[in-house]
Design a protein around this motif. Structure first.
Motif, PDB file in Angstrom:
ATOM      1  N   GLY A   1       0.769  -1.226   0.000  1.00  0.00           N
ATOM      2  CA  GLY A   1       0.000   0.000   0.000  1.00  0.00           C
ATOM      3  C   GLY A   1       0.804   1.280   0.000  1.00  0.00           C
ATOM      4  O   GLY A   1       0.346   2.303  -0.518  1.00  0.00           O
ATOM      5  N   GLU A   2       2.010   1.249   0.559  1.00  0.00           N
ATOM      6  CA  GLU A   2       2.806   2.474   0.640  1.00  0.00           C
ATOM      7  C   GLU A   2       3.559   2.770  -0.660  1.00  0.00           C
ATOM      8  O   GLU A   2       4.177   3.828  -0.792  1.00  0.00           O
ATOM      9  N   VAL A   3       3.509   1.856  -1.636  1.00  0.00           N
ATOM     10  CA  VAL A   3       4.185   2.074  -2.918  1.00  0.00           C
ATOM     11  C   VAL A   3       3.249   2.865  -3.825  1.00  0.00           C
ATOM     12  O   VAL A   3       2.146   2.414  -4.143  1.00  0.00           O
ATOM     13  N   PHE A   4       3.677   4.052  -4.277  1.00  0.00           N
ATOM     14  CA  PHE A   4       2.794   4.896  -5.079  1.00  0.00           C
ATOM     15  C   PHE A   4       2.929   4.614  -6.569  1.00  0.00           C
ATOM     16  O   PHE A   4       1.957   4.463  -7.287  1.00  0.00           O
ATOM     17  N   ASP A   5       4.142   4.567  -7.063  1.00  0.00           N
ATOM     18  CA  ASP A   5       4.379   4.415  -8.500  1.00  0.00           C
ATOM     19  C   ASP A   5       4.317   2.932  -8.877  1.00  0.00           C
ATOM     20  O   ASP A   5       3.786   2.114  -8.132  1.00  0.00           O
TER      21      ASP A   5
END
Length: 274
Positions: free
Chosen positions: A218-222
């Motif tokens: 979940g904390e990965v945006f790209d």
């Protein structure tokens, strides 16, 4: 890094290795006749048969910096590619599926192809305009592009439903990247996932029964490469779905349409450190 091109059988849950290499290859498309995959690597496109042989390069003319946004038309006759050789930014071109001279479709750049309409007459893609990522469509003959989203977060990865009723895409408009869908005329935007993951690259199956999604933590945006990711299968109407595979991958694993013609299998790339 070793690239392992594999297929997954929905009914049995089994994976099959098609080909492995210590080169970086990405984004398999399954040909409409079911006989081969198309992958990219080193700026080139390759056709990979299922007989264990090495892939053969597809002639893309002057386009020698192809990225992982490519795909075959529903009738199997035309190949859409995204390449930056001519302009220094990604543009979308069409060429014969067997290879040939690319014809420019998009004049607004950069543009990254992601899907064919079921009738083969319209393309959908991610366009970056003034550093804003949005979803667009355009006729295969070129002309004016049609904008479907309007800067509500980052919008990317569009793909058509087989009945042409929806275009699925991923968007960060609510914070975390999730899956949404929109009508081809830009109406009726709907959220499909409400998951703890960062969801990318939704691909509806050809029979309309499933939606395949690549999910990061979940904390990965790209959508970076070289991370642990999940391939999740869900109902196209929404819901939690289920995890089919956990693997090392991300960028290049399944950026573009990757279902078999019958919708009973899909192709993907798994990466392994050497």
């Amino acid at each position: 890094m070793r690239s392992s091109v594999e297929t997954f059988d929905i009914a049995s849950g089994e994976t099959r290795v098609v080909w492995q290499t210590e080169r970086l290859v990405e984004a398999p498309n399954w040909s409409p006749d079911g006989k081969s995959l198309i992958i990219n690597g080193d700026g080139r496109l390759y056709r990979l048969a299922f007989d264990g042989s090495d892939p053969t390069e597809i002639d893309t003319g002057f386009a020698r910096q192809c990225n992982n946004d490519h795909g075959i038309s529903p009738d199997g006759k035309t190949l859409a590619i995204s390449d930056k050789t001519e302009f220094g930014k990604s543009a979308i071109y069409l060429l014969p599926a067997e290879g040939g001279t690319p014809r420019l479709v998009t004049r607004n750049l950069p543009s990254y192809w992601h899907g064919w309409s079921p009738d083969g007459q319209t393309l959908t893609y991610c366009g970056i305009r003034d550093q804003v990522f949005d979803i667009y469509t355009i006729s295969i003959d070129g002309g004016e592009e049609w904008r479907l989203t309007h800067g509500e977060g980052r919008n990317d990865g569009p793909d058509w439903s087989p009945d042409r009723a929806w275009i699925y895409f991923n968007s960060s408009r609510t914070g975390r990247m999730q899956i949404w869908r929109v009508r081809p005329d830009g109406r009726d935007v709907q959220r499909i996932t409400d998951s703890p993951y960062g969801d990318w690259f939704p691909h509806p199956s050809p029979d309309g029964r499933h939606l395949l999604v690549l999910s990061y933590d979940g904390e990965v945006f790209d959508h970076p490469r070289d991370l642990d990711v999940r391939l999740r299968l869900m109902d196209p109407q929404g819901g939690n779905g289920r995890v089919l595979l956990e693997l090392f991958g991300g960028q290049g694993t399944m950026n573009v349409p990757n279902w078999s013609p019958k919708g009973d299998e899909f192709a993907f790339v798994r990466y392994r450190p050497v």
